[in-house]
Design an enzyme around this catalytic site. Structure first.
Site, PDB file in Angstrom:
ATOM      1  CD  GLU A   1      30.067 -13.546  14.297  1.00  0.00           C
ATOM      2  OE1 GLU A   1      29.112 -13.866  13.634  1.00  0.00           O
ATOM      3  OE2 GLU A   1      29.944 -13.889  15.540  1.00  0.00           O
TER       4      GLU A   1
ATOM      5  CD  GLU B   1      24.028  -9.591  16.994  1.00  0.00           C
ATOM      6  OE1 GLU B   1      24.052  -8.631  17.807  1.00  0.00           O
ATOM      7  OE2 GLU B   1      23.022 -10.066  16.404  1.00  0.00           O
TER       8      GLU B   1
END
Lengths: 352, 352
Positions: free
Chosen positions: B169, B312
Site C-alpha cells: 500500500e 509498500e
C-alpha cells in the site's frame, strides 16, 4: 605461517553511504537493518554501491577422530555420504545455492575415506583428525596446511567472480571440536556452550561435555598461539573455513556467516588477523546454544532467526537474499530529488 | 456483498508434508521454521510440492481525509508522488520486486488527484476518503467497491501466473486508519497501538491518538458489520488489500503479509471469511508497535525482523526468498534413501 594483511573497513565510505541512504525515497531509517547492512557493505568493499552477487559458497568436509568417543548421533561414514550427496546436488546447500545463483565448490580437506568424484575438489590434508580426547588432533603444520587450503580455495572462487564468501562445512563430530575451541575463548561454562539444541539425548550430551572437559584439561590449548590451538583440537574443515575468511577479508570481500561451526571458524580467523571481523555479517542464529555466545564474542547480530541448525552453509545461503536486497536498495532506488517526492514537513519527523 | 467461499487448509496434506520433510537428507527438524512453512504451504495449496514463484505484488494507493488533522509528518501530495515513483520503478517495492522476479502492479484505488500514467491501473473508487475524525470515511457501497477492486486485481494477477500474493500500500495517513481499525478489535489501549515507532514527534503522536479516540467515540464502529466498519474508518487501499487476500485464499494461493497496514487489512479480510487466515504467512515484524498486536490477533510469527517500517509491500518482498527456499527444499532435496545416507544411530537422537 603465511603472511596475511587485512585492512580495516573504510569508515568514511560507510558514513557517506549512510548519508546517501537517507536521500532515497523512503522515510529515513524505514528500511531498518537493511540500511545498516548496506552501509557496512560500503565500508567493507570501499564502494558506495557494493555488489554482493554472485556469492561463492565453499563447503569444506573433514572427519573428526573424537567421534570414536560417542559424541555424535550420526556415524562418521555420513561425512563421506553427504559429500557424495553434495556432488550429486541433493543436499540443502545445493538447493539454496542454486536459488541464490551461487558458485558452489565442495572441498575434501580431510574426509577419513578416499573421495573419488570429479565434482569434489581433493585437497585432503590427512584422513580425518586424531581423537583430541586422547592426543593432539593434528600437527601445527597440518593445521596451517588446512588453513592454506581454505585460503587458496577462497582466492580461486573470488577469482571466478564471487563477491560474497559463504563458508560451509560437513564433518560428523564438528560441534564437539567447535565447542572445545569456543570454550577456550570464553568463561562461559561448558553446560552453556554444548547444548542439546540439536536433539542429542540428555545422557549423551553430558558425556560430550565430559569428553570436552577432559580434552581441555589434557591439552590446555592457548588461543593466543592459534596454530597450536587449532592443532590440538581441530578440525581440518574449521581451519580451512578460517583460511577462506582471511583470504576474503584481505580482498575486501564481505563474508556472510553461517551457524555455530562457521562462527567459531570466524573466531579462529580473528585470532590470526583481528580486522577480519570487519568483513563479517552474521547470516542466521542457530539453535545450537553456543552460537549465541560465539556471535556475542564477534559482536554480530544475525539477519534471520529461523531455528535452523543444519550447517553446510545453509543458514547463510538462506539469508543471502536479504543482503542482496540491501545492496540493491542503494544501487537502484530513486532519491527524493531525482523522483520529485516531497520530504517530511517538520525536521525530526520521519513518518509517512 | 459479493459471495466468497474460502476453504480451510488441507490438514492431511500438511501432515504428509511433515512426514516427507523428515526423510530429506538433514537431521529431522534441522531446517527449523523453513520446515514448518513448507508444511503450511502444502496445506494451503493442497500440493506436497508447493510452488510459490512467481509472486504477485499488488500495491494499492489511496488518500485519507484524516490527514487534514495533522496526523502525518508527510504532506498528502506524497501519495501521488510515490505512485509516479512506483510507475518509474524507483521505489523500494520496485527494487525488491525485481529481485524476486515478481509480477508487480500499481493500482490507484483512491488517490486524491488524477493519476495519468499507463503503468498505473486506474480503479479509483473516489478521490480519497473523507476525514473520519468528523464524518464517515466513505459509504458502505464504496467500501464494497474498493474491496471488489482488490479482489478483481488479485484474480487478474493470479490469472497471469502469480503463485503467492503480496499486498502492499501507499497512502499518507494510513497508519491512522489502520490503528483505528485495530483498536476496535482489541482491548489494548491506544497508547500501545499508536506508537512513535516511525519517528513521529511526541506531541504529534499524542494528537494522533486523540484524533483516533474521538473518531471512535463518534462512530462506535462495529467489526461484526465489516462493510460499515470499513466505511466509517477507511481506507480505500486497506479495503482493496483485504479483497485481494480474499480472492487469493479462495484460490488456495498463499498470502505473504507485509507490515502493520497489511496485517490490519488481513484482520479486515478475516472479518469477511475466517478461513482466509489459513492462507497467510507473516513476512516481517514492523517497527510500528501495533503490528505486534495485529500479528498476535492473527496468531502469526513473522519470517524476519529487520526493524523495517516502510510499507509498500517491501517487508514481504524482502522476506519472500525465505518462503521460496522452504518450497525449494521440499521439491529439490534428496531423501536419505535416494542418496544412500545413513540415518541417526539411535532413535530419538537427531544430531550430526
Amino acid at each position: 605461517m603465511m603472511k596475511i594483511f587485512v585492512p580495516a573497513a573504510n569508515c568514511q565510505i560507510k558514513e557517506d553511504a549512510c548519508a546517501y541512504i537517507d536521500q532515497l525515497t523512503k522515510p529515513p531509517g524505514s528500511l531498518g537493518r537493511l540500511e545498516q547492512f548496506a552501509a557496512e557493505l560500503a565500508g567493507m568493499t570501499g564502494n558506495l554501491f557494493p555488489e554482493v552477487t554472485p556469492p561463492g559458497v565453499l563447503v569444506f568436509a573433514a572427519d573428526h577422530g573424537v567421534v570414536v568417543e560417542g559424541v555424535s548421533a550420526y556415524p562418521a561414514e555420513v561425512t563421506a555420504q553427504m559429500v557424495y550427496n553434495f556432488a550429486r546436488g541433493g543436499a540443502a546447500i545445493n538447493v539454496f545455492s542454486r536459488r541464490i545463483g551461487a558458485l558452489l565448490e565442495i572441498v575434501d580437506v580431510g574426509v577419513a575415506v578416499p573421495i573419488d568424484n570429479e565434482r569434489v575438489i581433493g585437497k585432503k590434508v590427512r584422513r580425518g583428525t586424531d581423537n583430541f580426547a586422547k592426543t593432539e588432533a593434528m600437527t601445527p603444520a597440518e593445521a596451517e596446511q588446512a588453513l592454506h587450503v581454505g585460503y587458496e580455495q577462497a582466492v580461486s572462487i573470488i577469482g571466478q567472480g564471487a563477491r560474497t564468501l559463504i563458508a560451509g562445512e560437513m564433518g560428523i563430530g564438528n560441534t564437539t571440536a567447535a565447542s572445545a575451541l569456543l570454550a577456550t575463548l570464553t568463561d562461559e561454562p561448558l553446560e552453556r556452550i554444548v547444548g542439546k539444541g540439536t536433539g542429542i539425548a540428555a545422557e549423551r550430551l553430558v558425556h560430550k561435555q565430559e569428553v570436552i572437559r577432559q580434552a581441555l584439561a589434557l591439552h590446555r590449548p592457548d588461543p593466543a598461539k592459534p596454530l597450536e590451538w587449532l592443532a590440538k583440537i581441530g578440525g581440518l574443515e574449521i581451519a580451512a573455513m578460517a583460511g577462506a575468511m582471511l583470504a576474503a577479508a584481505e580482498r575486501r570481500i564481505p563474508i556472510l556467516l553461517d551457524g555455530f561451526i562457521c562462527t567459531v571458524a570466524a573466531l579462529v580467523a580473528r585470532q590470526f588477523a583481528p580486522n577480519v571481523a570487519d568483513y563479517m555479517i552474521a547470516g542466521h542464529r542457530s539453535e545450537e546454544p553456543g552460537h549465541g555466545i560465539a556471535l556475542g564474542l564477534l559482536g554480530k547480530e544475525p539477519l534471520i532467526d529461523l531455528r535452523m541448525r543444519l550447517g553446510e552453509g545453509s543458514g547463510a545461503a538462506v539469508a543471502f537474499p536479504l543482503l542482496a536486497a540491501a545492496a540493491a536498495m542503494v544501487s537502484e532506488m530513486a532519491t527524493f530529488s531525482s523522483a520529485g517526492v516531497s520530504t517530511a514537513e517538520a525536521k525530526g519527523e520521519k513518518e509517512r
